[in-house]
Motif scaffolding. Structure first.
Motif, PDB file in Angstrom:
ATOM      1  N   GLY A   1       0.128  -5.885   2.599  1.00  0.00           N
ATOM      2  CA  GLY A   1      -1.161  -5.639   3.236  1.00  0.00           C
ATOM      3  C   GLY A   1      -2.195  -6.700   2.909  1.00  0.00           C
TER       4      GLY A   1
ATOM      5  N   PRO B   1       0.850  -1.108   1.348  1.00  0.00           N
ATOM      6  CA  PRO B   1      -0.129  -2.202   1.466  1.00  0.00           C
ATOM      7  C   PRO B   1      -0.144  -3.138   0.263  1.00  0.00           C
TER       8      PRO B   1
ATOM      9  N   ARG C   1      -6.733  -3.788   3.467  1.00  0.00           N
ATOM     10  CA  ARG C   1      -5.793  -2.661   3.509  1.00  0.00           C
ATOM     11  C   ARG C   1      -5.439  -2.186   2.100  1.00  0.00           C
TER      12      ARG C   1
END
Length: 276
Positions: free
Chosen positions: A22, A18, A26
Motif C-alpha cells: 500500500g 497495505p 493506505r
C-alpha cells in the motif's frame, strides 16, 4: 493450535495487506483497524494471548511497516532520496513520519486495553526501537531537504552574491548524497557523523549570508534605499533563511522611517508660514 493461528491471521490479513503493497496513505488508514483486530486476536486466541507471542507478532508488523515506508520514499526506478527534488520528497517524508506516530499511538492504546502486563513498558520500548530509529532518520532527512529547498529559492533570487552561496550549499549536499546512497537503511550509521558535518557547513553558510545582509544594509544611505533592499530580500523571509535577522531589520527600518516622518513633519511646521 495451527488451525487457530491460521484462523486469526486470516482475520488480520485485510489490515496487514497495505503494509506490504500500500501507499503511505493506505498504510495510515489501516493502522486503527489493525489495532482493533489485534486486540480481538489477543483476547480470544489461545496462541497470541501471551506476551512473547503477541510481542513477536507486533515486531514483524513494525518491520514490515518500516520496510514498505522505505519503499514508498524511494520507489523502484526513482532517484535515491537525497537526489530527489525537495518539493516532491518532503510531503512523503511528512506522511511517513505521521504514519510512525499514528502506529505508536494505536499500539499504546491497544496495550492499555489488553489485560494488565500483556504488553508492558519494556515490551513497548523494544517494539518501538526500530520505528523510532527510522523516525529519527526521517527527521534528519527532512532537515536536509527543507534546507535544500530554502537554498534553491535563495539561488533563484536576482541579488548579487546569493547565487554563489546557493552553489556552495549544493556542493555540500552533493557530497552528502554521494556518500550515502542508501540513507534509509538501518545500518547506515555513518550518516550520523556526516549529517552533523553537513549542519556545520549550513551554519557557516547562514553566517556568511547574515554578514552579507548586514553589509548591504550598512551601505544603505537612507530609509528608502533600505526598504528597496528589503523588498529584494523578501523571498528570504518566505524561504526561512535568516528569518529572525531580516525580521529585526524590518523593525529597525520602520523605526527609522517613523523618525524620518517626524523630522519631515517638524520641518513642515517650522516653515509652513514662511517656506524657504
Amino acid at each position: 493450535e495451527a488451525k487457530d493461528n491460521v484462523k486469526y491471521l486470516t482475520t488480520l490479513e485485510p489490515s496487514l495487506r497495505p503494509l506490504y503493497d500500500g501507499s503511505l496513505q493506505r498504510m495510515a488508514e489501516a493502522i486503527n483497524p489493525l489495532a482493533d483486530q489485534l486486540r480481538l486476536v489477543a483476547s480470544v486466541s489461545r496462541h497470541y494471548n501471551t506476551t512473547e507471542r503477541l510481542a513477536n507478532l507486533l515486531h514483524r508488523v513494525v518491520e514490515q511497516l518500516v520496510k514498505n515506508a522505505r519503499a514508498n520514499l524511494e520507489p523502484f526506478g526513482a532517484p535515491r532520496l537525497l537526489h530527489q527534488k525537495a518539493a516532491e520528497a518532503l510531503p512523503r517524508l511528512g506522511q511517513a513520519h505521521a504514519l510512525g506516530a499514528a502506529f505508536q499511538t494505536a499500539v499504546r492504546r491497544l496495550a492499555a486495553e489488553l489485560p494488565p502486563g500483556l504488553l508492558g513498558p519494556a515490551e513497548l520500548d523494544a517494539l518501538f526501537a526500530p520505528l523510532e530509529l527510522f523516525e529519527h532518520r526521517l527527521e534528519q532527512l527532512t532537515t536536509v531537504l527543507s534546507t535544500a529547498r530554502q537554498f534553491d529559492e535563495l539561488g533563484a533570487m536576482r541579488v548579487d552574491g546569493l547565487a554563489e552561496l546557493a552553489a556552495l550549499f549544493r556542493a555540500a549536499l552533493r557530497v552528502l548524497a554521494d556518500r550515502h546512497d542508501r540513507v534509509l537503511d538501518p545500518g547506515a550509521t555513518r550518516f550520523e557523523l556526516d549529517y552533523y558535518h553537513f549542519l556545520i557547513v549550513v551554519r557557516n553558510l547562514e553566517s556568511t549570508l547574515q554578514s552579507y545582509i548586514n553589509a548591504r544594509f550598512d551601505n544603505c544611505r537612507n530609509t528608502e534605499a533600505a526598504l528597496r533592499l528589503l523588498s529584494q530580500l523578501a523571498q528570504l523571509l518566505r524561504a526561512g533563511v535568516v528569518r529572525d535577522d531580516l525580521g529585526s531589520k524590518l523593525g529597525v527600518i520602520f523605526a527609522s522611517y517613523a523618525l524620518d516622518l517626524e523630522e519631515t513633519q517638524a520641518l513642515y511646521e517650522r516653515h509652513k508660514h514662511r517656506p524657504p
